[in-house]
Write a protein that holds these residues in place. Structure first.
Motif, PDB file in Angstrom:
ATOM      1  N   THR A 238       2.219   5.293   5.928  1.00  0.00           N
ATOM      2  CA  THR A 238       1.212   6.337   5.928  1.00  0.00           C
ATOM      3  C   THR A 238       0.570   6.430   4.558  1.00  0.00           C
ATOM      4  OG1 THR A 238       2.442   7.570   7.599  1.00  0.00           O
ATOM      5  CG2 THR A 238       0.866   8.824   6.296  1.00  0.00           C
ATOM      6  N   HIS A 239      -0.674   6.882   4.520  1.00  0.00           N
ATOM      7  CA  HIS A 239      -1.389   7.065   3.251  1.00  0.00           C
ATOM      8  C   HIS A 239      -0.480   7.679   2.192  1.00  0.00           C
ATOM      9  CE1 HIS A 239      -4.951   7.783   0.712  1.00  0.00           C
ATOM     10  NE2 HIS A 239      -4.327   8.896   0.372  1.00  0.00           N
ATOM     11  N   GLY A 240      -0.476   7.056   1.019  1.00  0.00           N
ATOM     12  CA  GLY A 240       0.366   7.516  -0.075  1.00  0.00           C
ATOM     13  C   GLY A 240       1.697   6.799  -0.190  1.00  0.00           C
ATOM     14  N   PHE A 241       2.012   5.919   0.774  1.00  0.00           N
ATOM     15  CA  PHE A 241       3.339   5.307   0.830  1.00  0.00           C
ATOM     16  C   PHE A 241       3.693   4.504  -0.411  1.00  0.00           C
ATOM     17  CE2 PHE A 241       0.702   1.798   2.182  1.00  0.00           C
ATOM     18  CZ  PHE A 241       1.380   0.647   1.795  1.00  0.00           C
ATOM     19  N   ALA A 242       2.707   3.877  -1.042  1.00  0.00           N
ATOM     20  CA  ALA A 242       2.999   2.993  -2.173  1.00  0.00           C
ATOM     21  C   ALA A 242       3.356   3.759  -3.438  1.00  0.00           C
ATOM     22  CB  ALA A 242       1.818   2.064  -2.441  1.00  0.00           C
ATOM     23  N   VAL A 243       3.094   5.070  -3.439  1.00  0.00           N
ATOM     24  CA  VAL A 243       3.439   5.920  -4.584  1.00  0.00           C
ATOM     25  C   VAL A 243       4.465   6.970  -4.196  1.00  0.00           C
ATOM     26  CG1 VAL A 243       2.562   7.555  -6.297  1.00  0.00           C
ATOM     27  CG2 VAL A 243       1.154   5.613  -5.601  1.00  0.00           C
ATOM     28  N   ARG A 244       4.250   7.621  -3.045  1.00  0.00           N
ATOM     29  CA  ARG A 244       5.058   8.777  -2.669  1.00  0.00           C
ATOM     30  C   ARG A 244       5.825   8.567  -1.374  1.00  0.00           C
ATOM     31  NH1 ARG A 244       0.853  11.282  -1.387  1.00  0.00           N
ATOM     32  NH2 ARG A 244      -0.803  10.274  -2.581  1.00  0.00           N
ATOM     33  N   GLY A 245       6.035   7.318  -1.009  1.00  0.00           N
ATOM     34  CA  GLY A 245       6.697   7.020   0.252  1.00  0.00           C
ATOM     35  C   GLY A 245       8.187   7.339   0.242  1.00  0.00           C
ATOM     36  N   ASP A 246       8.705   7.622   1.435  1.00  0.00           N
ATOM     37  CA  ASP A 246      10.136   7.885   1.610  1.00  0.00           C
ATOM     38  C   ASP A 246      10.851   6.548   1.781  1.00  0.00           C
ATOM     39  OD1 ASP A 246      12.676   8.619   2.312  1.00  0.00           O
ATOM     40  OD2 ASP A 246      12.095   9.858   4.033  1.00  0.00           O
TER      41      ASP A 246
END
Length: 271
Positions: A238-246
């Motif tokens: 999901t959008h943001g995964f490369a920085v804030r992904g679980d």
């Protein structure tokens, strides 16, 4: 978070289809949500061109004529994740710099805990290109003055337009955007027409800012782009995964590490 050195076993998959959609010029809730990653940043803060910057420097010998500019998501320098990723690029041999192109006013970290409550429209209205462009240009000018001749850019979410900005003017040497925000197809067409800088775009399955139909449009725009165009696509992300992904989710972990690997390899090829 652990080490983010490239994992050779990871292989990006690709996706290409067309859907009907109106592209947005605002940020979405996915832009200010996710997971905070643990770790101790290894870099330091410096003033470069009059702009506060977080700087991560390789521990060993490295090519001082090269630098990477890391254009963050809307959380900017306040988010540990961004600094940890910057450190990871430094471990791969690049002096890497996050400029505070939000002038000390990023989206507050407590927005993580208030889904749907933070006014993104008001924040964006105060953080347009009239704010960030002068700071980006001042940092670049200062780096050039100290002998940097080749600059790689990596822009995440809100940072996508800044990465394109240095490509439009052919100031950078390699452009990377990962789940970019605030773009229209016309921005990519301008890059195609004005830039001679190779481009890598990292996309994912669920992304209101850069959905699969926009990704397919990018493929169409850059299909004959002579300087070079590459794209990765990550299912289950999901959008943001490369920085804030679980990263407890195997698909997200694979995507996050795969994007980092693809970006480093792109810099190794073009920077």
């Amino acid at each position: 978070m652990g080490s983010l050195s490239p994992a050779p076993s990871l292989h990006p998959s690709y996706h290409n289809h067309t859907l009907s959609r109106t592209f947005t010029m605002s940020l979405c809730e996915q832009c200010i949500s996710g997971v905070r990653h643990e770790g101790t940043p290894e870099g330091k803060f410096e003033q470069i061109g009059g702009v506060e910057c977080y700087v991560a420097t390789p521990s060993g010998d490295y090519d001082k004529s090269k630098a990477v500019l890391f254009f963050t998501d809307a959380f900017g320098l306040a988010l540990n994740n961004n600094k940890l990723l910057t450190d990871a690029f430094a471990r791969n041999g690049y002096r890497t710099i996050i400029p505070d192109y939000m002038r000390g006013d990023p989206v507050p970290l407590d927005a993580f805990n208030k889904p749907g409550q933070f006014d993104m429209h008001a924040w964006i209205a105060k953080h347009g290109e009239d704010v960030w462009k002068p700071d980006v240009d001042n940092v670049v000018a200062a780096l050039k003055a100290e002998g940097v001749t080749r600059i790689g850019t990596t822009g995440y979410c809100y940072g996508g337009p800044a990465a394109l900005h240095l490509g439009y003017s052919n100031t950078s040497s390699a452009t990377v955007m990962t789940h970019p925000s605030l773009l229209q197809p016309e921005d990519l067409e301008r890059y195609r027409d004005e830039s001679k800088i190779p481009l890598l775009i990292n996309g994912c399955e669920v992304d209101h800012q850069f959905p699969p139909d926009f990704q397919a449009k990018a493929d169409e725009i850059f299909k004959d782009f002579a300087p070079g165009y590459e794209k990765t696509y990550w299912e289950g992300c999901t959008h943001g995964f490369a920085v804030r992904g679980d990263i407890s989710d195997p698909k997200v972990k694979a995507g996050k590490e795969g994007v980092f690997e693809a970006t480093v390899k792109f810099f190794q090829k073009h920077l």
